[in-house]
Write an enzyme that holds these catalytic residues in place. Structure first.
Site, PDB file in Angstrom:
ATOM      1  N   ASP A  11       0.872  -1.180   0.000  1.00  0.00           N
ATOM      2  CA  ASP A  11       0.000   0.000   0.000  1.00  0.00           C
ATOM      3  C   ASP A  11       0.905   1.224   0.000  1.00  0.00           C
ATOM      4  OD1 ASP A  11      -2.305   1.666   0.284  1.00  0.00           O
ATOM      5  OD2 ASP A  11      -1.976   1.759   2.442  1.00  0.00           O
ATOM      6  N   SER A  12       0.308   2.383  -0.264  1.00  0.00           N
ATOM      7  CA  SER A  12       1.072   3.631  -0.181  1.00  0.00           C
ATOM      8  C   SER A  12       1.501   3.904   1.254  1.00  0.00           C
ATOM      9  CB  SER A  12       0.201   4.777  -0.666  1.00  0.00           C
ATOM     10  OG  SER A  12      -0.933   4.874   0.170  1.00  0.00           O
ATOM     11  N   TYR A  43      -0.504   8.467  -2.442  1.00  0.00           N
ATOM     12  CA  TYR A  43      -0.500   8.186  -3.880  1.00  0.00           C
ATOM     13  C   TYR A  43      -1.635   8.945  -4.579  1.00  0.00           C
ATOM     14  CZ  TYR A  43       2.648   4.047  -3.649  1.00  0.00           C
ATOM     15  OH  TYR A  43       3.714   3.184  -3.500  1.00  0.00           O
ATOM     16  N   GLY A  44      -2.670   9.247  -3.798  1.00  0.00           N
ATOM     17  CA  GLY A  44      -3.903   9.807  -4.367  1.00  0.00           C
ATOM     18  C   GLY A  44      -3.727  11.113  -5.111  1.00  0.00           C
ATOM     19  N   CYS A  74      -4.408  -1.260  -1.999  1.00  0.00           N
ATOM     20  CA  CYS A  74      -4.560   0.187  -2.185  1.00  0.00           C
ATOM     21  C   CYS A  74      -5.494   0.420  -3.365  1.00  0.00           C
ATOM     22  CB  CYS A  74      -3.177   0.774  -2.471  1.00  0.00           C
ATOM     23  SG  CYS A  74      -3.167   2.517  -2.867  1.00  0.00           S
ATOM     24  N   CYS A 183     -10.963   3.673   0.120  1.00  0.00           N
ATOM     25  CA  CYS A 183      -9.517   3.822   0.363  1.00  0.00           C
ATOM     26  C   CYS A 183      -9.180   2.902   1.531  1.00  0.00           C
ATOM     27  CB  CYS A 183      -9.210   5.271   0.713  1.00  0.00           C
ATOM     28  SG  CYS A 183      -7.528   5.538   1.309  1.00  0.00           S
ATOM     29  N   HIS A 185      -7.083   3.036   3.755  1.00  0.00           N
ATOM     30  CA  HIS A 185      -6.782   3.712   5.034  1.00  0.00           C
ATOM     31  C   HIS A 185      -8.059   3.970   5.854  1.00  0.00           C
ATOM     32  CE1 HIS A 185      -2.868   4.619   3.277  1.00  0.00           C
ATOM     33  NE2 HIS A 185      -2.473   5.193   4.400  1.00  0.00           N
TER      34      HIS A 185
HETATM   35  N1  DGL Z   1      -4.631   3.293   0.879  1.00  0.00           N
HETATM   36  C1  DGL Z   1      -4.628   4.045  -0.343  1.00  0.00           C
HETATM   37  C2  DGL Z   1      -5.925   3.742  -1.102  1.00  0.00           C
HETATM   38  O1  DGL Z   1      -6.547   2.736  -0.835  1.00  0.00           O
HETATM   39  C3  DGL Z   1      -4.349   5.471  -0.048  1.00  0.00           C
HETATM   40  C4  DGL Z   1      -3.959   6.228  -1.227  1.00  0.00           C
HETATM   41  C5  DGL Z   1      -3.063   7.377  -0.971  1.00  0.00           C
HETATM   42  O2  DGL Z   1      -1.931   7.157  -0.572  1.00  0.00           O
HETATM   43  O3  DGL Z   1      -3.493   8.501  -1.262  1.00  0.00           O
HETATM   44  O4  DGL Z   1      -6.346   4.450  -1.984  1.00  0.00           O
END
Ligand code: DGL
Length: 259
Positions: A11-12, A43-44, A74, A183, A185
């Site tokens: 994941d990010s 990452y978004g 992610c 997401c 998170h």
């Molecule tokens: N956990 C990532 C997701 O599911 C977060 C993305 C991010 O880092 O912005 O989209």
């Protein structure tokens, strides 16, 4: 490929551990390696090209550790890069996408809300899933700032509550009956979200579905781990390990690695 080889997840950042928890609960015999690319979160807000490049780097890290399957834990990486990952690497990939379908099918008000990153909501894959439900109104909301606060360990801060209220209350006014967490998170925010929205609004995420799909694909490929040895769970981060340890409630050891 040996069936005792680990399942790789990335994941990010720390959010994908919400997916790891579901995978580990369903498949406790499996060895796993989780990679948190927290240094590059979020990452978004990155371009599709950047997300693909980081996803390839994460995948190669896990393949170098002999992972037999990769779970892209992610939504942003899945919706922007899974096609390219599948084309480039010769292992099965499991992706995670916002659970629009079950919410849209079950909605009684014909109005659902989705909270996700900009990268996910702007992706082609997400747009396709939305057009499958023309009769349901889908209220899209970017969760600006939420991932950063979670990565900083500020889950309960007043700033978090303020942001959540500003994103969720307008959806409540529009009469949503499902809130999709798009997401990985965001499941860590469920206790706070429940204090803001009425209890008749159902919250759904994709963690359990991803775990079931992982099991199915392992079975199909005949690489389910049937060994009776105790499985090992390994975590790597390229940022402060204590944040990841806290979210895992200090039950697992986290290794720092600068990748
Ligand atoms: N956990 C990532 C997701 O599911 C977060 C993305 C991010 O880092 O912005 O989209």
């Amino acid at each position: 490929m040996k069936n005792t080889n680990p399942i790789g997840l990335f994941d990010s950042g720390i959010g994908g551990t919400s997916i790891w928890k579901e995978v580990h609960a369903l498949l406790p015999n499996e060895n796993t390696i989780y990679l948190a690319d927290s240094k590059n979160a979020p990452y978004g807000l990155k371009s599709k090209e950047e997300i693909i490049s980081l996803s390839c780097k994460n995948t190669e890290f896990l393949l170098n550790k002999n992972c037999k399957i990769i779970v892209v834990a992610c939504n942003t990486a899945t919706t922007n890069a899974i096609k390219e990952l599948r084309a480039k690497y010769d292992v099965p990939f499991i992706g995670i996408e916002p659970a629009i379908k079950p919410a849209a099918i079950q909605s009684k008000t014909n109005c659902i809300g989705i909270l996700a990153t900009k990268g996910t909501l702007n992706s082609e894959l997400f747009h396709k899933s939305v057009t499958n439900h023309p009769d349901v109104k889908i209220i899209e909301q970017i969760g600006h700032g939420l991932v950063q606060l979670i990565e900083n360990g500020d889950i309960n801060s007043p700033e978090m509550i303020e942001l959540l209220e500003s994103y969720l209350l307008p959806m409540v006014e529009k009469n949503i009956d499902y809130l999709v967490l798009g997401c990985s998170h965001y499941p860590y925010l469920i206790p706070q979200i429940k204090k803001i929205i009425p209890s008749n609004i159902k919250i759904i995420d994709s963690g359990e579905a991803v775990a079931k799909q992982t099991k199915r694909i392992l079975e199909e490929n005949n690489i389910l781990n049937n060994s009776i040895e105790i499985a090992t769970q390994t975590f790597y981060t390229n940022s402060d390990p204590t944040v990841l340890e806290n979210i895992l409630e200090n039950k697992e050891k986290v290794f720092y690695k600068n990748f």
